[in-house]
Enzyme design. Structure first.
Site, PDB file in Angstrom:
ATOM      1  N   GLU A 241     -14.997   1.868  11.042  1.00 32.75           N
ATOM      2  CA  GLU A 241     -14.042   2.670  10.262  1.00 32.75           C
ATOM      3  C   GLU A 241     -13.312   1.739   9.309  1.00 32.75           C
ATOM      4  O   GLU A 241     -13.581   0.539   9.286  1.00 32.75           O
ATOM      5  CB  GLU A 241     -13.050   3.351  11.204  1.00 32.75           C
ATOM      6  CG  GLU A 241     -12.248   2.352  12.034  1.00 32.75           C
ATOM      7  CD  GLU A 241     -11.258   3.001  12.991  1.00 32.75           C
ATOM      8  OE1 GLU A 241     -10.852   4.150  12.762  1.00 32.75           O
ATOM      9  OE2 GLU A 241     -10.876   2.325  13.969  1.00 32.75           O
TER      10      GLU A 241
ATOM     11  N   ARG B  34      -3.188  13.451  21.328  1.00 32.19           N
ATOM     12  CA  ARG B  34      -3.714  12.081  21.187  1.00 32.19           C
ATOM     13  C   ARG B  34      -2.686  11.053  21.646  1.00 32.19           C
ATOM     14  O   ARG B  34      -3.034  10.033  22.246  1.00 32.19           O
ATOM     15  CB  ARG B  34      -4.149  11.814  19.740  1.00 32.19           C
ATOM     16  CG  ARG B  34      -4.882  10.482  19.582  1.00 32.19           C
ATOM     17  CD  ARG B  34      -5.497  10.308  18.211  1.00 32.19           C
ATOM     18  NE  ARG B  34      -4.494  10.211  17.159  1.00 32.19           N
ATOM     19  CZ  ARG B  34      -4.768  10.126  15.865  1.00 32.19           C
ATOM     20  NH1 ARG B  34      -6.030  10.142  15.444  1.00 32.19           N
ATOM     21  NH2 ARG B  34      -3.813  10.032  14.967  1.00 32.19           N
TER      22      ARG B  34
ATOM     23  N   LYS C 283      -4.293   4.551  20.045  1.00 29.53           N
ATOM     24  CA  LYS C 283      -3.483   4.264  18.850  1.00 29.53           C
ATOM     25  C   LYS C 283      -2.254   3.492  19.326  1.00 29.53           C
ATOM     26  O   LYS C 283      -1.184   4.053  19.546  1.00 29.53           O
ATOM     27  CB  LYS C 283      -3.119   5.576  18.143  1.00 29.53           C
ATOM     28  CG  LYS C 283      -2.644   5.378  16.715  1.00 29.53           C
ATOM     29  CD  LYS C 283      -2.711   6.667  15.933  1.00 29.53           C
ATOM     30  CE  LYS C 283      -2.051   6.561  14.574  1.00 29.53           C
ATOM     31  NZ  LYS C 283      -2.647   5.604  13.650  1.00 29.53           N
TER      32      LYS C 283
HETATM   33  N1  PMP Z   1      -8.514   4.919  11.912  1.00 33.08           N
HETATM   34  C1  PMP Z   1      -7.408   4.179  12.086  1.00 33.08           C
HETATM   35  C2  PMP Z   1      -7.549   2.780  12.557  1.00 33.08           C
HETATM   36  C3  PMP Z   1      -6.135   4.739  11.823  1.00 33.08           C
HETATM   37  O1  PMP Z   1      -5.040   4.009  12.009  1.00 33.08           O
HETATM   38  C4  PMP Z   1      -6.056   6.069  11.370  1.00 33.08           C
HETATM   39  C5  PMP Z   1      -4.730   6.717  11.119  1.00 33.08           C
HETATM   40  N2  PMP Z   1      -3.885   6.015  10.309  1.00 33.08           N
HETATM   41  C6  PMP Z   1      -7.244   6.782  11.168  1.00 33.08           C
HETATM   42  C7  PMP Z   1      -8.455   6.179  11.479  1.00 33.08           C
HETATM   43  C8  PMP Z   1      -7.220   8.199  10.689  1.00 33.08           C
HETATM   44  O2  PMP Z   1      -6.718   9.023  11.705  1.00 33.08           O
HETATM   45  P1  PMP Z   1      -5.905  10.358  11.377  1.00 33.08           P
HETATM   46  O3  PMP Z   1      -6.817  11.229  10.596  1.00 33.08           O
HETATM   47  O4  PMP Z   1      -5.576  10.909  12.713  1.00 33.08           O
HETATM   48  O5  PMP Z   1      -4.707   9.939  10.591  1.00 33.08           O
END
Ligand code: PMP
Length: 287
Positions: free
Chosen positions: A184, A52, A151
């Protein structure tokens, strides 16, 4: 004991771990990052996080100075050097330093930074009783402006929504996309359970495709639960039987209300509790 921080091939004591004030990561939020968990000395789903990171970097035309295996090795080396058994890794790549101005061609030294630390967990009571969510008025970044799938080091969109949550005493806040659909939370993905079916918004709702989200979807399928990516509105959450969030730090955390509307019977539901248990079994076994 002082932490050792990895910067571009060197492990430095934290007080000497410094980057330039001219780094575009600082000046413009120009860079990408990952947050990764360490369980029992194993870096959890490291390949997925490194993949990622490279995807995010590619989307912003940032060339990472190491290959995937070298980045993974840098993470493992930093975790070991700090003696972290259960903790958290922050992997950051900045655009590097350059003159003031947005032009990426005026930068030339991307910084790859790895910090391995202990982790601040959400209080245990939220796992037992579930958390109360509010919807932020801050809309999630429009995917055609800055895709939430990247990200990036620019987290202001999420920070502004998080402020709205903490102002009202909520530790997480729901973000809707520019169409008013559920996207989200500020740092977690969201799921609902309705009549035994597990549902979560699709990537094109404007979300970060969480590594935990993908792992939980896989666990659900293995448990015989039907999983659907589905466009949803707040109404779908109000009428859900269960709701929970997923994230690297949160793992699987139940949600029992949204904007004052009780979800289901107001208690963490059976599917949520089963998936939390399965996730803990997965993380606590060698990976
Ligand atoms: N959405 C956002 C905006 C995030 O920053 C994160 C991670 N902190 C997630 C979802 C969850 O992703 P992950 O399971 O890869 O930590």
């Amino acid at each position: 004991m002082s932490k050792s921080v990895y910067i571009n091939g060197e492990l430095l004591p934290e007080e000497n771990a410094k980057i330039s004030v001219f780094d575009h990561g600082l000046l413009y939020g120009d860079g990408v990052f990952e947050g990764i968990r360490v369980y029992g000395g194993n870096v959890f789903l490291l390949n997925e996080h490194v993949e990622r990171l490279f995807e995010s970097a590619n989307a912003i035309r940032l060339t990472i100075p190491l290959n995937r295996e070298q980045v993974s090795e840098a993470v493992r080396e930093t975790v070991q050097a700090n003696g972290i058994s259960d903790g958290y890794v922050r992997l950051v790549v900045t655009r590097g330093s350059g003159s003031l101005g947005l032009d990426i061609h005026r930068t030339g030294d991307p910084q790859l930074i790895v910090i391995a630390d202990t982790i601040m967990l959400y209080p245990a009571e939220f796992y037992e009783n579930g958390l109360e969510l509010i919807t932020a008025s801050t809309v999630r970044n429009h995917p055609q402006a800055l895709s939430p799938r990247v990200k990036s080091l620019n987290y202001l969109n999420n920070i502004l929504a998080k402020i709205e949550g903490t102002d009202t005493g909520a530790i997480e806040a729901l973000m809707l996309n520019h169409k008013g659909e559920v996207a989200e939370c500020t740092g977690d993905n969201i799921f609902i359970v309705k009549r035994g079916v597990l549902r979560t918004p699709p990537p094109d709702a404007g979300i970060l495709e969480g590594i935990t989200r993908n792992a939980v979807m896989k666990l659900a399928v293995e448990a015989g639960v039907v999983v659907e990516e589905m466009t949803m509105t707040r109404h779908d959450i109000f009428i859900a039987d269960e709701c929970f969030l997923t994230g690297t730090a949160a793992e699987v955390i139940p949600v029992v209300s949204l904007d004052g509307r009780t979800i289901g019977n107001g208690r963490p539901g059976p599917v949520t509790r089963d998936l939390l248990q399965r996730f803990q079994a997965l993380t606590r076994s060698a990976n």
